[in-house]
Design an enzyme around this catalytic site. Structure first.
Site, mmCIF file in Angstrom:
data_model
loop_
_atom_site.group_PDB
_atom_site.id
_atom_site.type_symbol
_atom_site.label_atom_id
_atom_site.label_comp_id
_atom_site.label_asym_id
_atom_site.label_seq_id
_atom_site.Cartn_x
_atom_site.Cartn_y
_atom_site.Cartn_z
ATOM 1 N N SER A 79 1.684 -6.870 -5.285
ATOM 2 C CA SER A 79 1.708 -7.480 -3.962
ATOM 3 C C SER A 79 0.286 -7.801 -3.510
ATOM 4 O O SER A 79 -0.660 -7.098 -3.869
ATOM 5 C CB SER A 79 2.367 -6.525 -2.956
ATOM 6 O OG SER A 79 2.426 -7.102 -1.676
ATOM 7 N N ASP A 80 0.165 -8.882 -2.734
ATOM 8 C CA ASP A 80 -1.144 -9.229 -2.173
ATOM 9 C C ASP A 80 -0.949 -9.922 -0.835
ATOM 10 O O ASP A 80 -0.077 -10.790 -0.696
ATOM 11 C CB ASP A 80 -1.913 -10.156 -3.113
ATOM 12 C CG ASP A 80 -3.349 -10.354 -2.648
ATOM 13 O OD1 ASP A 80 -4.172 -9.457 -2.898
ATOM 14 O OD2 ASP A 80 -3.630 -11.377 -2.006
ATOM 15 N N THR A 81 -1.746 -9.530 0.154
ATOM 16 C CA THR A 81 -1.650 -10.092 1.500
ATOM 17 C C THR A 81 -2.907 -10.877 1.845
ATOM 18 O O THR A 81 -4.023 -10.414 1.605
ATOM 19 C CB THR A 81 -1.440 -8.964 2.539
ATOM 20 O OG1 THR A 81 -0.233 -8.253 2.218
ATOM 21 C CG2 THR A 81 -1.319 -9.541 3.948
ATOM 22 N N GLY A 116 2.385 -12.196 -0.985
ATOM 23 C CA GLY A 116 3.083 -12.511 -2.230
ATOM 24 C C GLY A 116 3.544 -11.220 -2.864
ATOM 25 O O GLY A 116 2.810 -10.227 -2.884
#
Length: 207
Positions: A79-81, A116
């Site tokens: 996950s990446d913000t 994502g």
């Protein structure tokens, strides 16, 4: 593969993502923060960036695990913000000057938070989703910005703030997923996992 043998590897060391997974009854079997280059490509859209980085994290963790027999049937979640004003990415601040600049930019205006998520299944399939939330901050005074920076709650957070802390009081309006802004959109995560056969509800038993 029985439910009791299902394992989820979280390709992140974020305590917020771990807490969010706990919220829906999921205990990752392993945490594997991946050290990848998070520099945006030239003119890369924030949505594209978070999608690419979440995939790179998940695939890097999967590559590390593939030779470990005990983990060959694991699901891997990356996950990446990314926080952005228009197409301008507001990254993770490392210094107080960067945090101050970010908060002045976000003050009194709307911004977007993109997360994502990427799931690599035990049979090697890659599934992805991107969540996006529109957040509007109230106009912040210099005193409020300085006091927030002194709190230290901005460290290591996209956009130099954490909505689950003091900065929750800065939010005038939020459209979309709240958990996305915290760091892991739970609806999309649960949908991705259950859609690929992971028994999300197995941890919901009372007790």
């Amino acid at each position: 593969m029985t439910n009791s043998k299902q394992k989820l590897v979280l390709a992140s060391g974020s305590p917020r993502r771990l807490e969010l997974l706990h919220q829906i009854g999921i205990e990752p079997a392993r945490l594997m923060p991946m050290d990848i280059d998070e520099t945006p490509a030239k003119l890369e859209h924030p949505r594209t960036l978070c999608r690419r980085l979440s995939q790179q994290k998940a695939e890097a963790a999967q590559a590390t695990l593939k030779n470990e027999q005990a983990w060959k049937d694991a699901y891997v979640l990356g996950s990446d913000t990314v926080v952005a004003v228009g197409r301008r990415i507001v990254g993770k601040a490392e210094y107080t000057e960067e945090a101050s600049a970010a908060l002045h930019l976000l003050s009194g205006r709307s911004h977007w938070v993109y997360t994502g998520i990427c799931l690599v299944t035990p049979d090697g399939k890659t599934r992805q989703k991107v969540a996006e939330t529109k957040v509007r901050f109230k106009r912040l005074s210099t005193r409020e910005i300085d006091a927030y920076i002194a709190s230290g709650q901005w460290r290591g957070k996209a956009g130099a703030y954490g909505i689950q802390g003091i900065a929750g009081a800065f939010v005038q309006k939020l459209t979309g997923s709240y958990t996305n802004v915290v760091g892991l959109p739970l609806y999309e995560t649960m949908s991705l996992l259950s859609g690929e056969g992971f028994e999300v509800t197995s941890g919901w038993l009372e007790g």
